[in-house]
Write a protein that holds these residues in place. Structure first.
Motif, PDB file in Angstrom:
ATOM      1  N   PHE A 314       0.838  -1.208   0.000  1.00 19.29           N
ATOM      2  CA  PHE A 314       0.000   0.000   0.000  1.00 19.29           C
ATOM      3  C   PHE A 314       0.868   1.250   0.000  1.00 19.29           C
ATOM      4  N   GLU A 315       0.515   2.186  -0.859  1.00 15.44           N
ATOM      5  CA  GLU A 315       1.177   3.485  -0.914  1.00 15.44           C
ATOM      6  C   GLU A 315       0.117   4.565  -0.833  1.00 15.44           C
ATOM      7  N   PRO A 316       0.119   5.393   0.221  1.00 15.46           N
ATOM      8  CA  PRO A 316      -0.901   6.436   0.356  1.00 15.46           C
ATOM      9  C   PRO A 316      -0.760   7.510  -0.704  1.00 15.46           C
ATOM     10  N   ALA A 317      -1.875   8.136  -1.043  1.00 14.91           N
ATOM     11  CA  ALA A 317      -1.853   9.199  -2.046  1.00 14.91           C
ATOM     12  C   ALA A 317      -1.232  10.476  -1.506  1.00 14.91           C
ATOM     13  N   SER A 318      -1.299  10.661  -0.188  1.00 17.05           N
ATOM     14  CA  SER A 318      -0.816  11.891   0.431  1.00 17.05           C
ATOM     15  C   SER A 318       0.406  11.612   1.285  1.00 17.05           C
ATOM     16  N   ASP A 319       1.329  12.577   1.366  1.00 17.58           N
ATOM     17  CA  ASP A 319       2.469  12.438   2.258  1.00 17.58           C
ATOM     18  C   ASP A 319       2.074  12.705   3.708  1.00 17.58           C
TER      19      ASP A 319
END
Length: 325
Positions: A314-319
């Motif tokens: 999983f890689e979030p869209a936001s930092d």
């Protein structure tokens, strides 16, 4: 065939290509080119679920053919639908029709121990103007807290309940109906949740607050009010929100575990109606590993407990995302 996705980390091999456009840094996306029907393959359904996990609030356009049955059937592909509501069932057990606008920031049904994981909303009647829906990321809200406030939030637990003056918070539509309010209160639920939960699929930390909060455990009423106002203000900051003005054929899906939402009551005396399908969720767990605890009311007749699993890679869209175990 590969789904056409503009967000890195969410591509999936499907028979049904669609396009995802990111609409906000912290949350919000639009899916175009998808036709929801009974023939959606499992890979496409999984890709949609991943887009919702990444972007939190997602609009699927062009679904003019969707009716109540199709909306419910789509929900069944994404999870296990709950009953329409823990207490309000006079309008049907599968879909909850909502008139007016829930013009107060909240996460759906946090007064039970098994907070729903996802909601699917369809506009049935929209006014000529106004009636937008707004979402806020409780993940980004938490991540933006300065360290002293994060430490405080990590150690707080809050009691959520449906036993309060509903009309004080919701001033348009259903809240003005005494019969609706009476049914809403007929069974009292009260649940103690961690203020910061760890999302079971993404590992992100999210604030669990909103207008169902009655008190913080161990604090005075005045202290609860002050701290709730402080933390809620971080969630509601405009740069942490996503606003959608509804068009015919739109279907909204949001991750109820990592967002709050607000129906904008700017349509005067016009009529507005939306139908909601809700999907079963898990019992929240705090950063200390302690789960939520039911204090009053048995929600087992409303919803099963979802067996959530972590999303691989999983890689979030936001930092603005802090992840934990």
């Amino acid at each position: 065939m590969t789904a056409i996705l503009e967000t890195p980390g969410v591509q999936s091999s499907t028979r049904t290509p669609f396009r995802v456009t990111k609409l906000g840094h912290n949350l919000g996306a639009r899916i175009d080119g998808l036709h929801i029907d009974a023939d959606l393959d499992a890979a496409t359904v999984a890709a949609i679920a991943r887009v919702v996990a990444v972007h939190k609030a997602v609009i699927i356009t062009g679904q003019h053919h969707i009716d109540d049955d199709a909306q419910y059937a789509f929900g069944q592909r994404l999870g296990v639908p709950t009953k329409a509501h823990p207490t309000v069932l006079s309008r049907g057990e599968d879909l909850l029709p909502l008139e007016g606008a829930a013009n107060s920031w909240h996460t759906d049904v946090t007064f039970v121990d098994r907070i729903p994981k996802m909601s699917i909303l369809r506009a049935v009647v929209q006014p000529e103007y106004g009636g937008a829906t707004m979402w806020a990321s409780t993940v980004a809200g938490y991540a933006a807290l300065p360290e002293p406030l994060r430490i405080l939030a990590d150690n707080l637990r809050a009691v959520h309940t449906n036993d309060y003056d509903y009309a004080e918070h919701l001033t348009v539509g259903d809240s003005s109906d005494p019969a609706y309010r009476e049914e809403f209160h007929k069974t009292v639920f009260r649940t103690e949740h961690p203020v910061v939960r760890v999302h079971p699929e993404t590992g992100e930390r999210a604030l669990t607050l909103g207008h169902f909060v009655e008190s913080f455990v161990g604090l005075k009423t005045s202290e609860t009010a002050d701290i709730l106002r402080l933390l809620q203000a971080r969630i509601e900051r405009p740069d942490n929100t996503f606003r959608w003005n509804w068009n015919a054929g739109d279907l909204a899906i949001w991750d109820n575990r990592s967002t709050q939402h607000y129906g904008v009551a700017d349509f005067g005396s016009a009529y507005r109606k939306v139908n909601r399908v809700t999907l079963a969720g898990d019992i929240p767990v705090g950063v200390d590993g302690r789960p939520s605890v039911s204090l009053n009311g048995d929600a087992s007749g409303y919803s099963v407990v979802d067996a959530a699993r972590r999303i691989p890679d999983f890689e979030p869209a936001s930092d603005r995302s802090i992840r934990d175990f």
